[in-house]
Write an enzyme that holds these catalytic residues in place. Sequence first.
Site, mmCIF file in Angstrom:
data_model
loop_
_atom_site.group_PDB
_atom_site.id
_atom_site.type_symbol
_atom_site.label_atom_id
_atom_site.label_comp_id
_atom_site.label_asym_id
_atom_site.label_seq_id
_atom_site.Cartn_x
_atom_site.Cartn_y
_atom_site.Cartn_z
ATOM 1 N N GLY A 31 0.887 -1.234 0.155
ATOM 2 C CA GLY A 31 0.038 0.044 -0.141
ATOM 3 C C GLY A 31 0.808 1.277 -0.055
ATOM 4 O O GLY A 31 2.008 1.224 -0.233
ATOM 5 N N ASN A 32 0.157 2.448 0.209
ATOM 6 C CA ASN A 32 0.847 3.838 0.170
ATOM 7 C C ASN A 32 1.360 3.714 -1.085
ATOM 8 O O ASN A 32 2.638 4.187 -1.444
ATOM 9 C CB ASN A 32 1.819 3.779 1.308
ATOM 10 C CG ASN A 32 2.298 5.289 1.482
ATOM 11 O OD1 ASN A 32 1.593 6.268 1.060
ATOM 12 N ND2 ASN A 32 3.616 5.677 1.897
ATOM 13 N N HIS A 34 2.694 4.686 -4.992
ATOM 14 C CA HIS A 34 3.350 5.703 -5.932
ATOM 15 C C HIS A 34 3.339 5.089 -7.334
ATOM 16 O O HIS A 34 2.709 4.196 -7.644
ATOM 17 C CB HIS A 34 4.651 6.016 -5.177
ATOM 18 C CG HIS A 34 5.655 4.926 -5.171
ATOM 19 N ND1 HIS A 34 6.011 4.100 -6.272
ATOM 20 C CD2 HIS A 34 6.080 4.390 -4.050
ATOM 21 C CE1 HIS A 34 7.056 3.265 -5.880
ATOM 22 N NE2 HIS A 34 6.885 3.169 -4.599
ATOM 23 N N GLY A 36 5.535 4.070 -9.133
ATOM 24 C CA GLY A 36 6.202 2.642 -9.497
ATOM 25 C C GLY A 36 5.295 1.547 -9.307
ATOM 26 O O GLY A 36 5.189 0.669 -10.181
ATOM 27 N N HIS A 37 4.518 1.530 -8.367
ATOM 28 C CA HIS A 37 3.386 0.461 -8.115
ATOM 29 C C HIS A 37 2.452 0.357 -9.237
ATOM 30 O O HIS A 37 2.022 -0.443 -9.870
ATOM 31 C CB HIS A 37 2.518 0.656 -6.760
ATOM 32 C CG HIS A 37 3.393 0.644 -5.561
ATOM 33 N ND1 HIS A 37 3.729 1.677 -4.749
ATOM 34 C CD2 HIS A 37 4.145 -0.561 -4.985
ATOM 35 C CE1 HIS A 37 4.409 1.128 -3.653
ATOM 36 N NE2 HIS A 37 4.656 -0.122 -4.019
#
EC number: 6.3.2.1
Length: 281
Positions: A31-32, A34, A36-37
């Site tokens: 989670g959290n 950005h 990249g994900h």
Amino acid sequence: MITSAHIDDIRTQVRAWRAKGETVAFVPTMGNLHQGHITLVKEAAKKCDHVVASIFVNPMQFGQNEDLDAYPRTLEADSQALTAAGAELLFTPTPAIIYPKGLAQQTYVEVPGISDVLCGASRPGHFRGVATIVCKLFNIVQPDIAFFGNKDYQQLLVIRTMVEDLSLPIEIIGIDTIREASGLAMSSRNGYLTAQEKAAAPALKKAIDAMAQGIKQGISIEQVTEEAKASLTAAGFTPDYLEVRHADTLAKAETQDKALVILAAAYLGKARLIDNLRFDR
């Protein structure tokens, strides 16, 4: 996008897709999210008919005095971003669902050798936690392909090794590190940086690039490493490690090795930043 914390729900949906002969990609995260994900999810959507993502802050991979409790939980924003990127199924389990007997009684997966150096030496037990949760998630989702970022280079090799050693029928794809305009590798932990620290943070990438350039020019690994450590210290970092390794095995680089990777971890304020560069000598 369907969201569920329950293992049976995930398996039921994946089975329905499989019954129609459709392929499944998987992007595990904490989670959290950005960019990249999000790039991982978009690449996954190009390769398979369906994309499953997971969000689970895995207590097994955090050591004592690490940031488990402080790690940002941003489920609503993450869910919107995953939907926009093309994910169709999101698994959001609790620790009680993943580890019903508690961590002390949990069967675990340990990848020997490659897990014990670099981040494994600095964070004992970390890669045991990573390998265990990824193996569990693979067994729950049973994807055809799973996507990971090259920023976590050692983690990617640990997972590749686990998949090979345990004969898991999953293709592992690593995606190039996504960077901010400054060159700083995107990371969920960049949020720990103050404005002043964020201005200094690109020095990590610059130090690694300078090391690679020096090695290509024939300067010794020892010399370029010392110069890079000095530049990082001058920029306000406290280096954890800065090493040149064989790109495929993470063994210490030998004179005859051509495929190399520079791996770095350094503290800047509260944040522990990592980065790497793979190159041929």
